[in-house]
Design a protein around this motif. Sequence first.
Motif, PDB file in Angstrom:
ATOM      1  N   UNK A 124       0.835  -1.206   0.000  1.00 36.38           N
ATOM      2  CA  UNK A 124       0.000   0.000   0.000  1.00 36.38           C
ATOM      3  C   UNK A 124       0.866   1.252   0.000  1.00 36.38           C
ATOM      4  N   UNK A 125       1.929   1.244   0.819  1.00 31.27           N
ATOM      5  CA  UNK A 125       2.784   2.429   0.933  1.00 31.27           C
ATOM      6  C   UNK A 125       3.498   2.746  -0.371  1.00 31.27           C
ATOM      7  N   UNK A 169      -1.668 -11.189   2.484  1.00 33.30           N
ATOM      8  CA  UNK A 169      -1.400  -9.769   2.690  1.00 33.30           C
ATOM      9  C   UNK A 169      -0.905  -9.093   1.433  1.00 33.30           C
ATOM     10  N   UNK A 170      -0.045  -9.786   0.689  1.00 28.84           N
ATOM     11  CA  UNK A 170       0.518  -9.204  -0.524  1.00 28.84           C
ATOM     12  C   UNK A 170      -0.548  -9.024  -1.593  1.00 28.84           C
ATOM     13  N   UNK A 174      -1.938  -5.538  -3.023  1.00 34.03           N
ATOM     14  CA  UNK A 174      -1.737  -5.215  -4.434  1.00 34.03           C
ATOM     15  C   UNK A 174      -3.058  -4.827  -5.094  1.00 34.03           C
ATOM     16  N   UNK A 175      -4.091  -5.642  -4.877  1.00 36.92           N
ATOM     17  CA  UNK A 175      -5.388  -5.361  -5.496  1.00 36.92           C
ATOM     18  C   UNK A 175      -5.962  -4.053  -4.956  1.00 36.92           C
ATOM     19  N   UNK A 176      -5.880  -3.848  -3.643  1.00 39.50           N
ATOM     20  CA  UNK A 176      -6.413  -2.614  -3.050  1.00 39.50           C
ATOM     21  C   UNK A 176      -5.658  -1.391  -3.557  1.00 39.50           C
ATOM     22  N   UNK A 180      -7.048   1.587  -5.788  1.00 40.31           N
ATOM     23  CA  UNK A 180      -6.910   2.942  -5.259  1.00 40.31           C
ATOM     24  C   UNK A 180      -6.297   3.900  -6.251  1.00 40.31           C
ATOM     25  N   UNK A 181      -5.381   3.408  -7.073  1.00 38.55           N
ATOM     26  CA  UNK A 181      -4.759   4.248  -8.097  1.00 38.55           C
ATOM     27  C   UNK A 181      -5.816   4.777  -9.065  1.00 38.55           C
ATOM     28  N   UNK A 182      -6.829   3.971  -9.363  1.00 38.52           N
ATOM     29  CA  UNK A 182      -7.912   4.434 -10.241  1.00 38.52           C
ATOM     30  C   UNK A 182      -8.652   5.598  -9.584  1.00 38.52           C
TER      31      UNK A 182
END
Length: 274
Positions: A124-125, A169-170, A174-176, A180-182
Amino acid sequence: MSGLFEGKVALITGAARGQGRSHALRLADEGADIIAIDIASQIDSVQYAMATPEDLAQTAADVEARDRRIATYQTDVRDSDALKEAINAGVAELGRLDIVIANAGIVAFSANEPDPLAAFEDTIATNLAGVRHTVQAAAPHLIQQWNGGAIVLISSTQGLSGRGGNGSGAMDGYVAAKHGVVGLMRSYANWLAPYRIRVNSIHPTGVNTPMVANEAVMEFLNSSPSVGAALTNLMPVDMVEPADVSNAVVFLVSDNARYITGVTLPVDAGFLVK
């Protein structure tokens, strides 16, 4: 003969190798000077070998071989203050900024995830917060120039699909992050449109780079056959090449796409319609 981006400067994060280097060289081929940023060191939760200072130096050498200028900075996109300082320094050195490619990202997948929380938080970071830090530091330069500009955020097919989710977790991170980038892209497209600055996202399927084509990711996919099956493409190719994504980047940041903003462009060999 001058290229599409003669006299322009492009900022690229994650530029030491893989997609980032491909974008840098493709834009340099079209006349752009480059601000290249990369962490060029290891993140503990990432199981494959990440880029090195030597990789970043190679990108610089390859750009200079094309008779273009380049300013390189070994900077972690997770550190907003350091990133802002690097971007400001690059703009000061090269004189302007016209194109921003927020490309830096990690894949922390592993067959036996040692620390799911760390994998989630690091992803996420880097893959989401790092994109925001990049645009927040770069956009003021574009606005102040009052000459328009183009921003591309590199997401993923996983930014438009949850296929392959397995609760790790990975993968969750990654999906989140890529979804989020969208959200960031659409928000920024609205914010920056009055300044004639366009913002779009690109959504590749698996790309043949060291981030994907490595032993740790292959072990992860082999350990989860259902995940591996879910992540296959409609067309008979396992992965696309970095140049395929770079071609989409060049289109979106060129005047050929001068009225295209706020779109999610897949480069996915049919992944999303399968």
